[in-house]
Structure formats: structure tokens, C-alpha cells
Design an enzyme around this catalytic site. Structure first.
Site, PDB file in Angstrom:
ATOM      1  N   ASP A 127       0.814  -1.217   0.000  1.00 32.19           N
ATOM      2  CA  ASP A 127       0.000   0.000   0.000  1.00 32.19           C
ATOM      3  C   ASP A 127       0.849   1.270   0.000  1.00 32.19           C
ATOM      4  O   ASP A 127       0.614   2.185   0.804  1.00 32.19           O
ATOM      5  CB  ASP A 127      -0.940   0.009   1.221  1.00 32.19           C
ATOM      6  CG  ASP A 127      -1.734  -1.272   1.372  1.00 32.19           C
ATOM      7  OD1 ASP A 127      -2.122  -1.831   0.337  1.00 32.19           O
ATOM      8  OD2 ASP A 127      -1.960  -1.711   2.517  1.00 32.19           O
ATOM      9  N   GLU A 186     -10.870   1.128  -3.652  1.00 32.44           N
ATOM     10  CA  GLU A 186     -10.016   1.466  -2.510  1.00 32.44           C
ATOM     11  C   GLU A 186      -8.897   2.403  -2.942  1.00 32.44           C
ATOM     12  O   GLU A 186      -8.763   2.745  -4.119  1.00 32.44           O
ATOM     13  CB  GLU A 186      -9.406   0.190  -1.904  1.00 32.44           C
ATOM     14  CG  GLU A 186     -10.418  -0.767  -1.327  1.00 32.44           C
ATOM     15  CD  GLU A 186      -9.786  -2.058  -0.843  1.00 32.44           C
ATOM     16  OE1 GLU A 186     -10.317  -2.641   0.122  1.00 32.44           O
ATOM     17  OE2 GLU A 186      -8.775  -2.492  -1.418  1.00 32.44           O
TER      18      GLU A 186
END
Length: 510
Positions: free
Chosen positions: A15, A184
Site C-alpha cells: 500500500d 479502494e
């Protein structure tokens, strides 16, 4: 022209979010149940990264009590605005969405500002030209979730004085695909009069993808790029060596070049033990839309780079004069169990009854596994009471690990190699030793590992050809990669201690 090799941050580095301050670049990644949280990396070229600190470096910032191994801190975002760094993220175990700030990205960082009425995960900040700041997040469908992953991206103005949301929230986008799942990692950028919304969709597994939409207004409507997804590997098949590509963040250099950092997983014999790593790709703009690695359309293992490379030193042999930023502990550690003052040049580990099987904080210090071909080693002197053990661990999560440990029994010391598969432990090799001063080594060769104990000039092979494929996301589940560390535990009331001189994580040739 210079060339670089992907991934640019090897091992457990999922991420990634990146920001530029002049020609300095700063990057953060997720840490889940590890402490400290959210490593902060610095680079001059987007390729060579050096960890300079952690954004969540105090227990007051990061509560991880009883957090599941893949809970805790999800996707962070780092941004810079008018002299201040902002890191915003989610603690899914304690408190939800929050941010911390710093004037120096190496720290210290502020106490957390928890944000009221901010559902969901993956928050991001966008600073507009008019001085306004916006919170961009992802949340379950407010009208009711109609299928697994039925979420949406939303935006709301953010007050930098109160560190709270203000005004009304606005739905921005649900993704490029009809009934897309898990939209997301939303990030907004402004370029040539348009607001661009970059997201991930498809879930952070094999179907992961980067998609983009744009609008003339920050609050929409956002129109998807007809060429979406702008990057994915899901169409390349499961035999392709890099999977799970997504969760990107654009960054612009001072001279107008664009790049994207994102996560992907390298696959070794069908499994990804190293977890999701940080990769880099070039971005160009055509007809008002971003194109990733034009002419190729996928991530490259070796790629030409238009920036001058500025190498940084990477440490393989870790000593313990200080507790370094790259050291990782589980949940909220009791640092009194890690004593680097009592014996110069050594780290004394004090065992507790807590083990790596517990959702707690064992006496465990680790670094990220970065290769499948490596030698992990440590020099340890044992002063443990019966019922204690100390040594090396390859940790995937609380249910999956391999450890090479010296175990103090009533009348002898036994070095054991122990596998833990779905919480079931098996001793795969053992040798009795008579000395307390030993070197332990785990040699990794792909999906096989070997355990060695050195006592003086004597080499004892404890176990070899031990299968390690279950230390992977595909078997163990979750979102983390493996860590490699030193560890001790004991059932004794007066357990003694173990002294460690160093921990070496050295890459070897295939």
C-alpha cells in the site's frame, strides 16, 4: 540511460503512498499489527529508498492490543503542504481513521487526531489550489451493501484547524467495472484543469487493478477513463511471476515527469512469501489521461529510468547499539524486555510467557524478509532457566512460522527446528548441545530452508529441505509478508535471559 530493478522496496511493503518535496521523495507503507507503525522512507530518485523513521513511533499513537496479525494499521497516505507533512491512515483495531503531522518526516510525529464520522478505510488528503483541504475515503454503500465489496469512494472538506470533517460528504465513484468490488486507495490530483481520481479495485489479490476517472470539479461528476484499467496483471495468467498489481499513487518530479508507486507480489513456485512489495512504473499523459509504461502496459523487472540514480546504503548485519527504525515488534512491546545497555555491544532479551502464537507482544525483534535466497543468522549466548527457548523465527503470522531455537530442558540444551502450520507445531529436527555460546543460521533457497547450529568450529545441521511454501499469503491468508527475527519465551517464573550480538539477513545467490 539508467536502469532500475523492481521491486524498489523488497519484502513486506504494501500500500505505498508517496509525495514529493522538491527533489526529495517520501514514501510510507502499511504495517498492520507491527510496531512501530508506518515506516517513512526517503529517496532522491524514486528507486533507492532508505528508511528514516516511523510515523507511529509511540504507543500513545498506535494502540494494537489484541490486534489480529493482518488488522491494525491499513493503507496510509503521506502528503506535504506548506511546511507540514500529513500522514493519514486507519487503525481498524482501535479508533478508525486518524492523521498525524510532522515538520520533519524522520519525526517526531504528533499525537493522533482521530476523525469523527469518517467511515471506511484508505483515507487520503488532497490540497486544492484555493487552500481548501479534502478528505477522500472509501466506505460501504450507504444505501446498503448489495454484494461483497459493494463500497464507494467519497469526499468531504477537511478543516485543518479542527482536524475534522466539515460540510457534506459526496459520493464520487464506485469504480470502472459494473459492480466493481472494493474500490479502494483513492487519491486525487489536479492537472491541466482536471481533477483526477486514482483508485484500486477488484480486491488486493489476483484481480487487483488501478483505474482512473476525472472531473472538472473536485466533487464530481467523475467520468471514467475508457481505457481502464490503466494497470493490472490479472489478464496475464497465474503463471506470470508478478501478481496482485494495484493500490497506486502518482508522483510528479520537479521537471514534470510522472511516476506511479504501487504494490505487487512476486510469485515463487506459486506462492508469495514476501507479501506485497513496492514497485515503480513510468507514467505519461496522452489525450488528458495517464498511461502506465507506454508500449508495455505492465510492470517491468528491469526498466530504464529518466532520473539520475542516487544509491543508498542498505544494512544486512544489524547490531543493537540503538533500536533502529527498521526493527519491527509485534503489537505494543514492553521495551524493558529489550535491553541494549546492560552489556555493551549486545541486546539482552528477557523472555515472558507470551509466544509468537499469541495475539500479544512476545519478546520478538524482526526485520522484513526481502528475498527467497538468503542466510539469516545470529550469535546468541544463553542464560535461560529450564522451560525457556531462544533463537530465530521466520514469522508469517500467529498460526504460520518456522523457528530455530535453543530449548532449555531439565538436564540438557536442545536446538530444535520447529514448523507451525495452522497452529500445529512439529519438531522437524533436533540436536543436543553442551555449549551456551552458539551461532544459529537459517538458509533459504526458494521454498526450502535449512537450519544450522554452530558451536565453535562444529557445524550441526538441525534440519534441511524444510518446506516453507505455507509461509505465504496463498496458504496463511492475510495481508502481510514474512519477517525474520530473534525471539525468546519461557514458562519459568525466573526465566533468565538470552544475549544477542547481531542479526544478519544476507541475500545469497540463486
Amino acid at each position: 540511460m539508467n536502469k532500475f530493478t523492481n521491486p524498489v522496496i523488497e519484502g513486506f511493503a504494501p500500500d505505498p503512498s508517496v509525495c514529493a518535496v522538491g527533489d526529495d521523495y517520501y514514501l510510507v507503507t502499511s504495517t498492520f499489527a507491527y510496531f512501530p507503525g508506518v515506516p517513512v522512507y526517503h529517496s532522491k530518485d524514486l528507486v533507492n529508498w532508505k528508511q528514516i523513521g516511523n510515523a507511529l513511533h509511540r504507543e500513545e499513537q498506535l494502540k494494537l492490543l489484541n490486534a489480529e496479525h493482518s488488522a491494525g494499521i491499513f493503507a496510509p497516505c503521506i502528503r506535504y503542504h506548506e511546511g507540514t507533512f500529513y500522514m493519514i491512515t486507519t487503525n481498524v483495531s482501535h479508533g478508525g481513521n486518524f492523521l498525524v503531522t510532522a515538520t520533519d518526516p524522520a519525526g517526531p510525529w504528533s499525537d493522533p487526531y482521530f476523525i469523527d464520522n469518517a467511515p471506511g478505510i484508505d483515507p487520503s488528503l488532497f490540497f486544492d489550489d484555493d487552500g481548501k483541504c479534502y478528505y477522500v475515503g472509501t466506505r460501504p454503500n450507504p444505501e446498503g451493501v448489495k454484494y461483497n465489496g459493494d463500497w464507494e469512494v467519497w469526499l468531504q472538506e477537511f478543516d485543518l484547524e479542527t482536524m475534522q470533517l466539515t460540510g457534506v460528504s459526496t459520493k464520487l465513484w464506485k469504480g470502472a467495472l459494473h459492480t466493481a468490488i472494493w474500490p479502494e486507495a483513492p487519491h486525487i490530483y489536479k492537472k491541466d484543469g482536471y481533477y483526477y481520481l486514482l483508485i484500486a479495485e477488484g480486491g488486493t489479490g489476483f484481480n487487483h487493478a488501478c483505474t482512473v476517472a476525472r472531473s472538472e470539479r473536485v466533487d464530481g461528476p467523475y467520468i471514467g477513463n475508457k481505457n481502464n484499467p490503466i494497470l493490472t496483471h490479472r489478464h496475464l495468467g497465474k503463471d506470470f511471476p508478478v501478481h496482485n498489481v494495484g493500490h497506486g499513487d502518482f508522483v510528479e518530479t520537479p521537471d514534470g515527469k510522472w511516476y506511479i508507486t504501487l504494490l505487487a507480489s512476486r510469485i515463487f513456485d506459486g506462492y508469495s512469501n514476501l507479501g506485497r512489495e513496492t514497485f515503480l512504473a513510468e507514467v505519461v499523459w496522452e489525450d488528458g489521461w495517464p498511461v502506465v509504461n507506454p508500449g508495455v502496459g505492465r510492470l517491468l523487472e528491469v526498466q530504464e529510468h529518466k532520473l539520475p540514480l542516487v544509491p543508498v546504503e542498505q544494512t544486512e548485519k544489524h547490531t543493537f547499539e540503538t533500536i533502529k527504525p527498521e526493527f519491527m515488534f509485534l503489537r505494543n512491546p514492553d521495551m524493558s524486555n529489550f535491553d541494549n545497555k546492560v552489556r555493551e555491544g549486545w541486546l539482552r532479551l528477557h523472555p515472558t510467557t507470551t509466544t509468537i502464537k499469541d495475539l500479544a507482544s512476545p519478546t520478538f525483534l524482526s526485520v522484513r524478509q526481502q528475498s527467497m535466497w538468503y542466510k539469516l543468522s545470529t550469535h546468541v549466548e544463553l542464560a535461560l532457566a529450564p522451560g525457556g527457548e531462544a533463537g530465530l523465527v521466520i514469522l508469517q503470522n500467529d498460526k504460520y512460522s518456522i523457528r530455530l531455537v535453543a530449548v532449555e530442558e531439565e538436564n540438557q540444551t536442545v536446538v530444535k527446528m520447529v514448523t507451525m502450520i495452522d497452529s500445529e507445531e512439529t519438531v522437524v529436527g533436533s540436536e543436543v548441545i553442551t555449549e551456551k555460546d552458539i551461532v544459529l543460521e537459517i538458509h533459504g533457497t526458494g521454498q526450502r530452508v535449512k537450519g544450522i547450529c554452530r558451536v565453535g568450529d562444529q557445524e550441526l545441521v538441525i534440519a534441511e529441505d524444510v518446506d516453507a511454501h505455507y509461509l505465504s499469503t496463498e496458504v496463511a491468508g492475510g495481508f502481510v509478508g514474512c519477517t525474520l527475527g530473534i525471539y525468546t519465551t519461557s514458562t519459568a517464573k525466573e526465566p533468565g535471559y538470552a544475549d544477542f550480538e547481531w542479526l544478519e539477513n544476507k541475500k545469497t545467490n540463486k
